[in-house]
Design an enzyme around this catalytic site. Structure first.
Site, PDB file in Angstrom:
ATOM      1  N   SER A  29       0.826  -1.216   0.000  1.00  0.00           N
ATOM      2  CA  SER A  29       0.000   0.000   0.000  1.00  0.00           C
ATOM      3  C   SER A  29       0.852   1.255   0.000  1.00  0.00           C
ATOM      4  CB  SER A  29      -0.881   0.058   1.253  1.00  0.00           C
ATOM      5  OG  SER A  29      -1.781  -0.998   1.274  1.00  0.00           O
ATOM      6  N   HIS A  60      -3.459   0.791  -4.739  1.00  0.00           N
ATOM      7  CA  HIS A  60      -2.843  -0.329  -5.456  1.00  0.00           C
ATOM      8  C   HIS A  60      -3.225  -0.238  -6.926  1.00  0.00           C
ATOM      9  CE1 HIS A  60      -1.730  -2.870  -1.925  1.00  0.00           C
ATOM     10  NE2 HIS A  60      -2.586  -2.060  -1.363  1.00  0.00           N
ATOM     11  N   HIS A  82      -5.044  -9.326  -1.544  1.00  0.00           N
ATOM     12  CA  HIS A  82      -5.205  -9.527  -0.104  1.00  0.00           C
ATOM     13  C   HIS A  82      -6.291 -10.562   0.152  1.00  0.00           C
ATOM     14  CE1 HIS A  82      -3.581  -5.419  -0.512  1.00  0.00           C
ATOM     15  NE2 HIS A  82      -2.929  -5.692   0.605  1.00  0.00           N
ATOM     16  N   TYR A  84      -8.345 -10.414   2.549  1.00  0.00           N
ATOM     17  CA  TYR A  84      -9.579  -9.735   2.954  1.00  0.00           C
ATOM     18  C   TYR A  84     -10.425  -9.269   1.766  1.00  0.00           C
ATOM     19  CZ  TYR A  84      -7.052  -5.317   2.158  1.00  0.00           C
ATOM     20  OH  TYR A  84      -6.323  -4.305   1.605  1.00  0.00           O
ATOM     21  N   GLU A  85      -9.830  -9.237   0.577  1.00  0.00           N
ATOM     22  CA  GLU A  85     -10.595  -8.855  -0.609  1.00  0.00           C
ATOM     23  C   GLU A  85     -11.528  -9.987  -1.049  1.00  0.00           C
ATOM     24  OE1 GLU A  85      -8.260  -6.250  -3.582  1.00  0.00           O
ATOM     25  OE2 GLU A  85      -6.719  -7.378  -2.527  1.00  0.00           O
ATOM     26  N   ALA A 112       2.762  -1.883   4.215  1.00  0.00           N
ATOM     27  CA  ALA A 112       2.512  -0.872   5.239  1.00  0.00           C
ATOM     28  C   ALA A 112       2.005  -1.633   6.453  1.00  0.00           C
ATOM     29  CB  ALA A 112       1.473   0.120   4.750  1.00  0.00           C
ATOM     30  N   MET A 210      -1.956  -6.764   7.055  1.00  0.00           N
ATOM     31  CA  MET A 210      -2.974  -7.668   6.483  1.00  0.00           C
ATOM     32  C   MET A 210      -2.474  -8.372   5.228  1.00  0.00           C
ATOM     33  SD  MET A 210      -6.146  -4.994   6.823  1.00  0.00           S
ATOM     34  CE  MET A 210      -6.362  -3.975   8.304  1.00  0.00           C
ATOM     35  N   SER A 211      -1.174  -8.551   5.128  1.00  0.00           N
ATOM     36  CA  SER A 211      -0.638  -9.160   3.903  1.00  0.00           C
ATOM     37  C   SER A 211       0.615  -9.969   4.221  1.00  0.00           C
ATOM     38  CB  SER A 211      -0.305  -8.049   2.894  1.00  0.00           C
ATOM     39  OG  SER A 211       0.759  -7.248   3.353  1.00  0.00           O
ATOM     40  N   ASN A 234       1.600   3.773  10.813  1.00  0.00           N
ATOM     41  CA  ASN A 234       0.820   4.291  11.952  1.00  0.00           C
ATOM     42  C   ASN A 234       1.176   3.466  13.176  1.00  0.00           C
ATOM     43  OD1 ASN A 234      -0.837   2.194  10.272  1.00  0.00           O
ATOM     44  ND2 ASN A 234      -1.607   2.007  12.376  1.00  0.00           N
ATOM     45  N   HIS A 246      -7.235   4.441   6.780  1.00  0.00           N
ATOM     46  CA  HIS A 246      -6.441   4.087   5.600  1.00  0.00           C
ATOM     47  C   HIS A 246      -5.745   5.332   5.037  1.00  0.00           C
ATOM     48  CE1 HIS A 246      -5.124   1.707   2.238  1.00  0.00           C
ATOM     49  NE2 HIS A 246      -5.757   2.467   1.366  1.00  0.00           N
TER      50      HIS A 246
HETATM   51  N1  HPA Z   1      -3.125  -2.841  11.411  1.00  0.00           N
HETATM   52  C1  HPA Z   1      -3.251  -3.730  10.402  1.00  0.00           C
HETATM   53  N2  HPA Z   1      -2.844  -3.477   9.177  1.00  0.00           N
HETATM   54  C2  HPA Z   1      -2.261  -2.293   8.930  1.00  0.00           C
HETATM   55  C3  HPA Z   1      -2.099  -1.331   9.924  1.00  0.00           C
HETATM   56  C4  HPA Z   1      -2.557  -1.623  11.227  1.00  0.00           C
HETATM   57  O1  HPA Z   1      -2.446  -0.828  12.167  1.00  0.00           O
HETATM   58  N3  HPA Z   1      -1.483  -0.267   9.339  1.00  0.00           N
HETATM   59  C5  HPA Z   1      -1.291  -0.595   8.037  1.00  0.00           C
HETATM   60  N4  HPA Z   1      -1.765  -1.822   7.783  1.00  0.00           N
END
Ligand code: HPA
Length: 273
Positions: A29, A60, A82, A84-85, A112, A210-211, A234, A246
């Protein structure tokens, strides 16, 4: 995933290339900008490639960019799939199988991630030393094709030790402060709760995303050498008194873009395979 599908995809890609790529890059990302640095690129949208899924998340692009980076032939995924998609684990990891079929044995995965380790700061780059699969499933479940890898693959050095050293040296050469740590892969798409983050911290996690985890499992199964880099976009939930968005993830990755580009380019320059 059947071998014939992998073969068809790799043949389609191969026909468009003059040179054989030696390094695979998965750009996470907000990190797809690295593909813009590739010289004499051959761009192949995912939807053109037989059996490739299409990527849907914003930030993406959904294409392969193949060409020269720092004198090396690389194949970059600008955008990944992903779990989750709604893709299956086999679809998520299909491009890694195709890379292997193309002859790629070195993989650099990027993402990320949220910082679990409280000594981290948003904008930090983290070299992934190990991972925790918290997705509740595995891309390796199902019949095992021995041609592709072992039934019970070793994951005791999922991230290549020499590549980790290599990346540390690259950071040092650039005067870049980087972190090292353990990446936890969750399914998403919801960000974690503060309680979940406290749990993941006791497990030894330093960053969460998440990847990456499925791709790294398949790459290990396929005997590829892997390097992983997280951009801490973050602080994970509950560490700072603010909600997670996001937009923050994309904003931070944009801010560290230059560091990220320099870092990965330096790594590619010095990587052995
Ligand atoms: N949690 C999960 N996935 C993420 C995060 C997070 O804080 N930041 C970027 N992808």
């Amino acid at each position: 995933m059947e071998y014939s599908m992998i073969k068809e995809a790799s043949q389609y890609i191969e026909e468009k290339l003059k040179n054989k790529p030696v390094i695979g890059l998965v750009l996470g990302s907000g990190l797809g900008v690295l593909a813009d640095e590739i010289q004499n690129p051959v761009v192949i949208p995912y939807n053109e490639i037989p059996h490739f899924p299409e990527s849907t998340v914003s930030g993406h692009k959904g294409q392969l960019v193949v060409g020269e980076l720092e004198g090396k032939q690389v194949l970059a995924m600008q955008g990944r799939f992903h779990f989750y998609e709604g893709y299956t684990m086999q679809q998520v990891t299909f491009p890694i199988r195709v890379m292997k079929e193309l002859g790629i044995t070195s993989l650099i995965v990027t993402n990320a991630a949220g910082g679990i380790n409280e000594s981290f700061n948003p904008g930090d780059l983290m070299i992934i030393t190990d991972q925790i699969n918290n997705m509740g499933t595995s891309p390796l479940i199902g019949p095992n094709d021995e041609q592709m890898g072992a039934r019970f693959p070793d994951m005791s050095s999922a991230f290549d030790k020499a590549y980790i050293e290599n990346a540390l040296m690259a950071a040092n050469d650039l005067g870049l402060q980087v972190q090292k740590g353990v990446y936890v892969g969750n399914t998403g798409p919801a960000y974690e709760t503060p309680a979940e983050i406290r749990m993941l911290r006791t497990w030894g996690g330093d960053a969460v995303g998440m990847s990456t985890v499925p791709e790294v499992m398949v790459a290990n199964h396929a005997n590829m050498r892997v390097l992983g880099i997280s951009c801490i976009s973050n602080m994970a939930a509950g560490i700072l008194d603010q909600p997670l968005t996001h937009d923050e993830v994309i904003d931070t990755t944009n801010k560290v873009k230059q560091d990220f580009l320099q870092f990965v380019k330096k790594i590619v320059q010095t990587l052995s395979f």
